[in-house]
Design a protein around this motif. Structure first.
Motif, mmCIF file in Angstrom:
data_model
loop_
_atom_site.group_PDB
_atom_site.id
_atom_site.type_symbol
_atom_site.label_atom_id
_atom_site.label_comp_id
_atom_site.label_asym_id
_atom_site.label_seq_id
_atom_site.Cartn_x
_atom_site.Cartn_y
_atom_site.Cartn_z
ATOM 1 N N THR A 1 35.906 44.878 34.415
ATOM 2 C CA THR A 1 36.528 43.575 34.217
ATOM 3 C C THR A 1 35.886 42.517 35.117
ATOM 4 O O THR A 1 35.424 42.831 36.222
ATOM 5 C CB THR A 1 38.039 43.648 34.520
ATOM 6 O OG1 THR A 1 38.618 42.349 34.385
ATOM 7 C CG2 THR A 1 38.290 44.151 35.929
ATOM 8 N N SER A 2 35.897 41.279 34.662
ATOM 9 C CA SER A 2 35.495 40.179 35.542
ATOM 10 C C SER A 2 36.707 39.333 35.940
ATOM 11 O O SER A 2 36.557 38.301 36.600
ATOM 12 C CB SER A 2 34.429 39.297 34.876
ATOM 13 O OG SER A 2 34.934 38.714 33.684
ATOM 14 N N ALA A 3 37.897 39.769 35.545
ATOM 15 C CA ALA A 3 39.117 39.028 35.886
ATOM 16 C C ALA A 3 39.544 39.332 37.322
ATOM 17 O O ALA A 3 39.440 40.474 37.778
ATOM 18 C CB ALA A 3 40.243 39.406 34.932
ATOM 19 N N ASP A 4 40.026 38.316 38.007
ATOM 20 C CA ASP A 4 40.579 38.536 39.347
ATOM 21 C C ASP A 4 42.057 38.160 39.408
ATOM 22 O O ASP A 4 42.676 38.201 40.461
ATOM 23 C CB ASP A 4 39.797 37.773 40.415
ATOM 24 C CG ASP A 4 39.822 36.263 40.208
ATOM 25 O OD1 ASP A 4 40.514 35.783 39.267
ATOM 26 O OD2 ASP A 4 39.157 35.555 40.982
ATOM 27 N N ARG A 5 42.625 37.798 38.253
ATOM 28 C CA ARG A 5 44.038 37.471 38.142
ATOM 29 C C ARG A 5 44.564 38.016 36.820
ATOM 30 O O ARG A 5 43.842 38.058 35.824
ATOM 31 C CB ARG A 5 44.281 35.956 38.168
ATOM 32 C CG ARG A 5 43.914 35.260 39.470
ATOM 33 C CD ARG A 5 44.944 35.562 40.555
ATOM 34 N NE ARG A 5 44.731 34.776 41.763
ATOM 35 C CZ ARG A 5 43.876 35.087 42.721
ATOM 36 N NH1 ARG A 5 43.125 36.174 42.584
ATOM 37 N NH2 ARG A 5 43.760 34.333 43.792
ATOM 38 N N GLY B 1 41.830 42.855 39.677
ATOM 39 C CA GLY B 1 40.399 43.079 39.568
ATOM 40 C C GLY B 1 40.186 44.505 39.092
ATOM 41 O O GLY B 1 40.995 45.034 38.331
ATOM 42 N N TYR B 2 39.126 45.154 39.568
ATOM 43 C CA TYR B 2 38.921 46.569 39.244
ATOM 44 C C TYR B 2 39.434 47.414 40.392
ATOM 45 O O TYR B 2 39.506 46.970 41.540
ATOM 46 C CB TYR B 2 37.450 46.868 38.936
ATOM 47 C CG TYR B 2 36.522 46.821 40.129
ATOM 48 C CD1 TYR B 2 36.275 47.959 40.898
ATOM 49 C CD2 TYR B 2 35.881 45.640 40.510
ATOM 50 C CE1 TYR B 2 35.428 47.921 42.004
ATOM 51 C CE2 TYR B 2 35.031 45.588 41.608
ATOM 52 C CZ TYR B 2 34.805 46.733 42.345
ATOM 53 O OH TYR B 2 33.985 46.689 43.436
ATOM 54 N N ALA C 1 29.962 38.769 38.738
ATOM 55 C CA ALA C 1 30.179 39.848 39.705
ATOM 56 C C ALA C 1 31.661 40.182 39.744
ATOM 57 O O ALA C 1 32.502 39.290 39.897
ATOM 58 C CB ALA C 1 29.704 39.414 41.084
ATOM 59 N N PRO C 2 32.017 41.454 39.581
ATOM 60 C CA PRO C 2 33.433 41.825 39.511
ATOM 61 C C PRO C 2 34.125 41.747 40.864
ATOM 62 O O PRO C 2 33.490 41.881 41.910
ATOM 63 C CB PRO C 2 33.388 43.259 38.989
ATOM 64 C CG PRO C 2 32.079 43.789 39.488
ATOM 65 C CD PRO C 2 31.127 42.622 39.427
ATOM 66 N N THR C 3 35.429 41.539 40.800
ATOM 67 C CA THR C 3 36.265 41.467 41.998
ATOM 68 C C THR C 3 37.053 42.755 42.139
ATOM 69 O O THR C 3 37.706 43.202 41.189
ATOM 70 C CB THR C 3 37.248 40.284 41.894
ATOM 71 O OG1 THR C 3 36.509 39.065 41.815
ATOM 72 C CG2 THR C 3 38.186 40.238 43.107
ATOM 73 N N VAL C 4 37.012 43.362 43.314
ATOM 74 C CA VAL C 4 37.796 44.566 43.551
ATOM 75 C C VAL C 4 39.250 44.171 43.816
ATOM 76 O O VAL C 4 39.522 43.184 44.511
ATOM 77 C CB VAL C 4 37.218 45.393 44.714
ATOM 78 C CG1 VAL C 4 37.265 44.631 46.030
ATOM 79 C CG2 VAL C 4 37.919 46.740 44.820
ATOM 80 N N ASP C 5 40.175 44.911 43.235
ATOM 81 C CA ASP C 5 41.593 44.662 43.474
ATOM 82 C C ASP C 5 41.881 44.920 44.952
ATOM 83 O O ASP C 5 41.645 46.030 45.445
ATOM 84 C CB ASP C 5 42.434 45.596 42.600
ATOM 85 C CG ASP C 5 43.912 45.259 42.616
ATOM 86 O OD1 ASP C 5 44.436 44.908 43.693
ATOM 87 O OD2 ASP C 5 44.552 45.365 41.553
ATOM 88 N N PRO C 6 42.389 43.934 45.669
ATOM 89 C CA PRO C 6 42.633 44.140 47.107
ATOM 90 C C PRO C 6 43.592 45.282 47.384
ATOM 91 O O PRO C 6 43.490 45.935 48.430
ATOM 92 C CB PRO C 6 43.188 42.793 47.574
ATOM 93 C CG PRO C 6 43.636 42.083 46.336
ATOM 94 C CD PRO C 6 42.750 42.565 45.241
#
Length: 231
Positions: free
Chosen positions: A9-13, A25-26, A54-59
Motif C-alpha cells: 500500500t502507499s496509503a498512510d491513513r 500503512g503497511y 515510497a510506502p509508509t510503515v504503520d507506526p
C-alpha cells in the motif's frame, strides 16, 4: 524467473466510518518475514506501490510490544532501513506480471484505503490468477482482492478457499466498530470460502495458485508455502 514482486500500500491513513483518519500503512512483520524468506531462498525482490510512492510503515507495527520488546523493535527498524527496495518502489501501473515467479501482497490497514479499489492492482491480480502464477496475500493485503469484482458482481476469487484478518481479531484491535467495513465480511459476501484460526494464531490457506495468511503471525509460514509452490 528468479524475481518476486511484493505489492505494498502507499496509503498512510485509513478513512474511518465517521470520516476521521486513522494513521496506518503497511505492517512491518508482513513485509520483513516474507522479504527475508524470499531473499534467503535466492530470489530478487521488487516492490511496487500505487503511484510508485515510497510506502509508509504503520507506526503500531514498530512498537516493542508487538516485536518481543525494545531490542526486537530496534532490530525491525534496522531491517526496514536496510531494505533498499522500499525506497525505490515501482509504479504498480507499469508492472508486467509475466516477469515474476510469484506476486505477494503485504498487509496492514493501508490496503483497505487504496488497494481494495485500485484498478492497476485489480489488473495485476486478474492476470496473475489467469496465468496460474503463485499469488500470496497476507492479513489485510487480502483486501486487494475486492478490487477485482466486476460491474455485474462476478468475482474471480468466488469459491476459493482463503483466509485474512478475522472479525474477531479486528474486534480485539479496538477498531472494528469504527472501520468502514470488515474484511472477513466482505470476502464472504463475495463468495469466498473463508476460514480462520484462533485470533493471532498462524493460519495459511492454499487453494490452487492462491495462498493467503490470516494475520501477521502467518507471514513467515505463508512465504514458505509460496516458495514451496514455486519449487
Amino acid at each position: 524467473m528468479s524475481e518476486i514482486l511484493m505489492v505494498i500500500t502507499s496509503a498512510d491513513r485509513l478513512t474511518m466510518a465517521d470520516g476521521t483518519e486513522h494513521p496506518t500503512g503497511y505492517w512491518a512483520e508482513e513485509f520483513l518475514a516474507p522479504y527475508r524468506a524470499f531473499t534467503e531462498a535466492g530470489y530478487q525482490v521488487s516492490v511496487a506501490t500505487p503511484g510508485g510512492a515510497a510506502p509508509t510503515v504503520d507506526p503500531a507495527s514498530l512498537r516493542p510490544e508487538v516485536n518481543g520488546g525494545p531490542e526486537g523493535a530496534a532490530a525491525v527498524a534496522v531491517a526496514l532501513d536496510a531494505a533498499a527496495e522500499l525506497r525505490r518502489p515501482l509504479d504498480l501501473a507499469g508492472i508486467d506480471p509475466s516477469r515474476y515467479a510469484a506476486v505477494f501482497y503485504v498487509g496492514g490497514h493501508g490496503p483497505m484505503q487504496d488497494l481494495a479499489q485500485n484498478a492497476d492492482s485489480a489488473r495485476l491480480l486478474r492476470t496473475t490468477l489467469d496465468a496460474g502464477t503463485p499469488l500470496g496475500l497476507v492479513c489485510h493485503g487480502v483486501a486487494a482482492l475486492l478490487a477485482t469484482e466486476e460491474e455485474d458482481g462476478a468475482w474471480p476469487f468466488a469459491g476459493y478457499r482463503l483466509t485474512g484478518f478475522s472479525v474477531a481479531e479486528e474486534q480485539q484491535t479496538g477498531l472494528a466498530d469504527g472501520l468502514p467495513w470488515l474484511l472477513q465480511n466482505r470476502v464472504v459476501a463475495l463468495g469466498a470460502d473463508y476460514s480462520a484460526a484462533e485470533p493471532w494464531a498462524p493460519h495459511v490457506v492454499v487453494d490452487r495458485s492462491l495462498h493467503t495468511g490470516q494475520n501477521p503471525a502467518s507471514s513467515a509460514s505463508l512465504a514458505e508455502a509460496l516458495l514451496k509452490t514455486i519449487g
